[in-house]
Design a protein around this motif. Structure first.
Motif, short mmCIF file in Angstrom:
data_model
loop_
_atom_site.label_atom_id
_atom_site.label_comp_id
_atom_site.label_asym_id
_atom_site.label_seq_id
_atom_site.Cartn_x
_atom_site.Cartn_y
_atom_site.Cartn_z
N ALA A 517 0.82 -1.21 0.00
CA ALA A 517 0.00 0.00 0.00
C ALA A 517 0.85 1.26 0.00
O ALA A 517 0.37 2.33 -0.42
N GLU A 518 2.09 1.15 0.46
CA GLU A 518 2.96 2.33 0.50
C GLU A 518 3.30 2.86 -0.89
O GLU A 518 3.78 3.99 -1.04
N GLN A 519 3.03 2.07 -1.92
CA GLN A 519 3.36 2.48 -3.29
C GLN A 519 2.20 3.18 -4.00
O GLN A 519 2.33 3.60 -5.15
N PHE A 520 1.06 3.33 -3.31
CA PHE A 520 -0.13 3.91 -3.93
C PHE A 520 -0.26 5.38 -3.59
O PHE A 520 0.17 5.84 -2.53
N GLY A 521 -0.92 6.13 -4.48
CA GLY A 521 -1.25 7.51 -4.21
C GLY A 521 -2.46 7.60 -3.31
O GLY A 521 -3.23 6.64 -3.17
N LEU A 522 -2.66 8.77 -2.71
CA LEU A 522 -3.76 8.95 -1.76
C LEU A 522 -5.12 8.77 -2.43
O LEU A 522 -6.02 8.11 -1.91
N SER A 523 -5.27 9.33 -3.62
CA SER A 523 -6.54 9.21 -4.34
C SER A 523 -6.82 7.75 -4.70
O SER A 523 -7.96 7.28 -4.60
N ASP A 524 -5.77 7.00 -5.10
CA ASP A 524 -5.95 5.58 -5.44
C ASP A 524 -6.42 4.78 -4.23
O ASP A 524 -7.33 3.96 -4.32
N LEU A 525 -5.78 5.04 -3.08
CA LEU A 525 -6.16 4.32 -1.86
C LEU A 525 -7.61 4.61 -1.49
O LEU A 525 -8.36 3.71 -1.09
N TYR A 526 -7.99 5.87 -1.65
CA TYR A 526 -9.35 6.25 -1.28
C TYR A 526 -10.38 5.63 -2.22
O TYR A 526 -11.44 5.15 -1.80
N GLN A 527 -10.07 5.64 -3.51
CA GLN A 527 -10.99 5.03 -4.48
C GLN A 527 -11.14 3.54 -4.23
O GLN A 527 -12.24 2.99 -4.30
N LEU A 528 -10.03 2.86 -3.94
CA LEU A 528 -10.10 1.43 -3.67
C LEU A 528 -10.90 1.16 -2.40
O LEU A 528 -11.70 0.23 -2.35
N ARG A 529 -10.69 1.98 -1.40
CA ARG A 529 -11.47 1.82 -0.16
C ARG A 529 -12.96 1.97 -0.42
O ARG A 529 -13.79 1.37 0.26
N GLY A 530 -13.30 2.75 -1.45
CA GLY A 530 -14.70 2.98 -1.77
C GLY A 530 -15.41 1.79 -2.39
O GLY A 530 -16.62 1.81 -2.58
N ARG A 531 -14.65 0.69 -2.70
CA ARG A 531 -15.31 -0.49 -3.24
C ARG A 531 -16.10 -1.22 -2.17
O ARG A 531 -16.96 -2.05 -2.49
N ILE A 532 -15.79 -0.97 -0.90
CA ILE A 532 -16.46 -1.71 0.17
C ILE A 532 -17.27 -0.75 1.05
O ILE A 532 -17.13 0.47 0.95
N GLY A 533 -18.12 -1.32 1.89
CA GLY A 533 -18.93 -0.50 2.79
C GLY A 533 -20.01 0.29 2.08
O GLY A 533 -20.37 1.38 2.51
N ARG A 534 -20.53 -0.23 0.99
CA ARG A 534 -21.51 0.51 0.20
C ARG A 534 -22.95 0.21 0.60
O ARG A 534 -23.87 0.72 -0.01
N ARG A 535 -23.13 -0.60 1.64
CA ARG A 535 -24.47 -0.84 2.16
C ARG A 535 -24.41 -0.75 3.69
O ARG A 535 -23.61 -0.01 4.22
N ASP A 536 -25.22 -1.53 4.39
CA ASP A 536 -25.30 -1.39 5.84
C ASP A 536 -24.46 -2.42 6.60
O ASP A 536 -24.59 -2.56 7.81
N ARG A 537 -23.57 -3.16 5.92
CA ARG A 537 -22.71 -4.13 6.60
C ARG A 537 -21.36 -3.49 6.90
O ARG A 537 -20.81 -2.77 6.08
N LYS A 538 -20.83 -3.76 8.11
CA LYS A 538 -19.53 -3.22 8.50
C LYS A 538 -18.45 -3.71 7.55
O LYS A 538 -18.41 -4.89 7.19
N ALA A 539 -17.57 -2.80 7.13
CA ALA A 539 -16.52 -3.14 6.16
C ALA A 539 -15.14 -2.93 6.77
O ALA A 539 -14.95 -2.09 7.66
N TYR A 540 -14.16 -3.69 6.25
CA TYR A 540 -12.80 -3.65 6.79
C TYR A 540 -11.78 -3.52 5.66
O TYR A 540 -11.88 -4.22 4.64
N ALA A 541 -10.81 -2.64 5.85
CA ALA A 541 -9.74 -2.46 4.87
C ALA A 541 -8.40 -2.66 5.56
O ALA A 541 -8.14 -2.09 6.62
#
Length: 646
Positions: A517-541
């Motif tokens: 993860a240290e090789q990723f840009g901030l925007s990339d990390l945030y976009q990838l994090r956005g793939r999960i937690g899109r409903r009412d279930r707790k999500a983990y990254a």
């Protein structure tokens, strides 16, 4: 927070709440915005009081609350937050704050001061050489947080330095404003008729939607429609909202206004996967309207010639696609609106083509983490901007952990999601080694007694954990098939490159693991994090420093920039943090790439927000000057023509 006598509290919980409120713990004595503890007695100086209080406990019960000024006993104690709320957010002690007239200081605390026999609330700002300013709390909206270099130079009060600095910046901005206005005047020179206010298509979309738009969505839609229907030149609008906050729905409804006026709409997506999902969504949303929809990406390359011909002949109303939409082969017959999803995902060549396309049509750019240049242009008023900060009902935040690679931690995250019958995104962004990573992952699962197998065509789903692989160098059919099987639940772990970072909306996938993860840009990390937690279930990254193919030694050092990026993404656990993240990105990267070295120095001297405010004022000033010149020229022209008649 309210503390009541004879009520039960845990002192440790009060400590945590006070700390989250911006209070600091002192060992000896207290002053406004601090607290201390000695035995079972807690001494607190609330910022909403002109003196401190002692709260005595007997076990976990508050026995008495005593004013240390009057020794009077109280039934309850109200404690307000020690923060300031500006136009751009809430900030706590230690934040660098810009006062437009006094300069850059540090927020110390809120406090009560007696002025002419009356208690009034003030904000204590500390400047260079321990200079102090007590600023009225009821005017806190005049303050701005400093965004720029990490540790700005503080200003001396009552000196000429701040005034001189602002004067130099303002003079420079007048020159810059003329240059920027020249660029945007080229855009406004392309006239178009305002789009029709016949909102029949819009009403159909409203009635067929399962949810009510949030207040922010309604506001954003109203602003965009106002731009489309009440102006006579193309608009450039930035719509910012966190992933899953409904930007696409707002854009679709705005597009219906353009479609109802008989114009074409194009939606530009950064990836083939997102393009395919957009097409599916558009077909569903416009199923009750006479709108012809098509997609142009490598998923349907065999149909490109036919689709391009239909675009040119106005036989397609709404076209969605990847950068192939920017091909010189495509001649839109009647294009009225271009929607760009995540503009920062496109390369330099695509952006150069975009500049040419955008000059004479309306544009809506959608972004969760706008790149600093886009952010800056919007803050300065050179692009219209709408923010969607309100999450949909039921959305939960994502729990983010940043850890050095460890097999046990990795297995714990995998097992937790698999045990609740969920699915997992595993990001390994090196195509040349992704199959080696797949084999290592399979072996690791087997060693931990988790039966697994690699995804194959026509395989039956049994009690095995199935691993699938997806990356941009796969064939169209292979990639499409893998994604469809993941979305249908046939694949449990999707080992993927960053091709999945935009657009995938899959409620059952709520764990994200990222190698290196240290090789990723901030925007990339945030976009990838956005793939999960899109409903009412707790999500983990889980963002791993190092990865499954290489152990990360304890003594290995990562760059300060990478460390700051990972800290920033871990700090923003609440949903809706993309906008704040873009500001943080600007702070981490600096403004050199944004404005050039010279402009960067000016911006860092006073902070981004004041710089943007002054630039907007400079732009308005130049506009007025240009208008005066235009009117004077018109008057002179009229007077000459009158003289010619006599």
């Amino acid at each position: 927070m309210i503390l009541n006598r004879e009520s039960k509290y845990y002192i440790s919980e009060i400590h945590r709440t006070l700390t989250s409120y911006g209070y600091s713990r002192e060992q000896l004595g207290v002053h406004p915005g601090t607290f201390s503890q000695k035995g079972d007695a807690l001494t607190i100086w609330p910022v909403n009081s002109d003196h401190n209080f002692r709260v005595d406990f007997f076990g976990n019960i508050i026995e008495q609350i005593i004013s240390l000024t009057s020794n009077k006993e109280h039934k309850s104690l109200t404690i307000n937050k020690n923060s300031i709320i500006t136009e751009d957010g809430e900030y706590f002690p230690g934040a660098f704050i810009v006062h437009p007239y006094h300069g850059i200081g540090i927020f110390q605390t809120n406090l009560i001061k007696n002025v002419s026999g009356e208690n009034k609330q003030f904000i204590h700002l500390e400047y260079a050489k321990n200079d102090s300013l007590y600023f009225p709390k009821n005017r806190e909206k005049e303050l701005m947080v400093y965004i720029g270099r990490k540790k700005p130079r503080l200003t001396r009060l009552n000196s000429d330095s701040w005034h001189n600095t602002k004067q130099r910046v303002t003079e420079n901005l007048l020159v810059l404003a003329k240059e920027l206005l020249e660029i945007y005047s080229q855009r406004s020179a392309h006239k178009r008729k305002p789009f029709s206010k016949d909102f029949g298509f819009l009403r159909v979309l409203e009635e067929s939607f399962d949810y009510k738009l949030t207040i922010d969505q309604q506001k954003a839609l109203g602003e965009i429609i106002d731009n489309l229907t009440n102006t006579d030149y193309p608009q450039d609008h930035l719509l910012v909202g966190d992933v899953g906050f409904g930007k696409t729905e707002v854009a679709i409804r705005a597009a219906s206004v353009v479609l109802a006026s008989g114009r074409q709409v194009a939606l530009l997506s950064p990836t083939t996967i997102l393009s395919a999902q957009h097409e599916t969504l558009l077909v569903e949303r416009f199923k009750d309207l006479p709108i012809k929809i098509a997609q142009l990406s490598r998923f349907n390359s065999s149909n490109h010639t036919e689709i391009i011909d239909k675009i040119s002949n106005n036989q397609i109303d709404f076209i969605v696609g990847t950068h192939k939409l920017l091909s010189e082969k495509i001649n839109f017959e009647n294009l009225g609106l271009l929607i760009i999803d995540e503009e920062q995902r496109f390369g330099v060549k695509q952006k150069e083509k975009l500049k040419k396309v955008k000059q004479n049509i309306d544009v809506i750019s959608l972004s969760a983490t706008p790149i600093p240049r886009t952010l800056f242009m919007s803050l300065s008023g050179l692009r219209s901007l709408s923010l969607i900060n309100m999450p949909p009902i039921g959305r939960k935040g994502v729990s983010v952990s940043v850890k050095k690679f460890n097999q046990k931690t990795l297995i714990d995250y995998l097992k937790r999601e698999l045990d609740r019958k969920g699915q997992i995104y595993y990001i390994h962004n090196r195509v040349q080694s992704i199959h080696a990573a797949k084999n290592r992952l399979a072996k690791l699962l087997k060693e931990n007694k988790i039966k697994n197998r690699i995804f194959e065509k026509s395989m039956t789903k049994d009690d095995y954990v199935v691993i699938g692989v997806a990356h941009g160098q796969m064939s169209e059919s292979g990639l499409s098939e893998t994604m469809n099987h993941f979305l249908s639940g046939d694949i449990d772990i999707l080992l993927s490159s960053t091709i999945v970072e935009n657009g995938l909306d899959h409620p059952n996938a709520n764990t994200l693991i990222i190698d290196n993860a240290e090789q990723f840009g901030l925007s990339d990390l945030y976009q990838l994090r956005g793939r999960i937690g899109r409903r009412d279930r707790k999500a983990y990254a889980l963002f791993m420093i190092g990865g499954i193919l290489s152990s990360f030694s304890e003594d290995k050092i990562i760059s300060n920039t990478a460390r700051e990026r990972l800290s920033a993404i871990a700090e923003i656990e609440e949903i809706g943090g993309g906008w704040q993240l873009a500001l943080k990105d600007l702070e981490i990267r600096g403004s050199g790439n944004l404005l050039g070295r010279e402009q960067s120095g000016y911006m860092e001297a006073i902070g981004l927000l004041l710089y943007s405010k002054l630039l907007k004022e400079a732009v308005d000033h130049v506009k007025k000057d240009e208008l005066k010149k235009h009117l004077q020229a018109k008057i002179n022209s009229t007077s000459f023509s009158v003289q010619d008649k006599f």
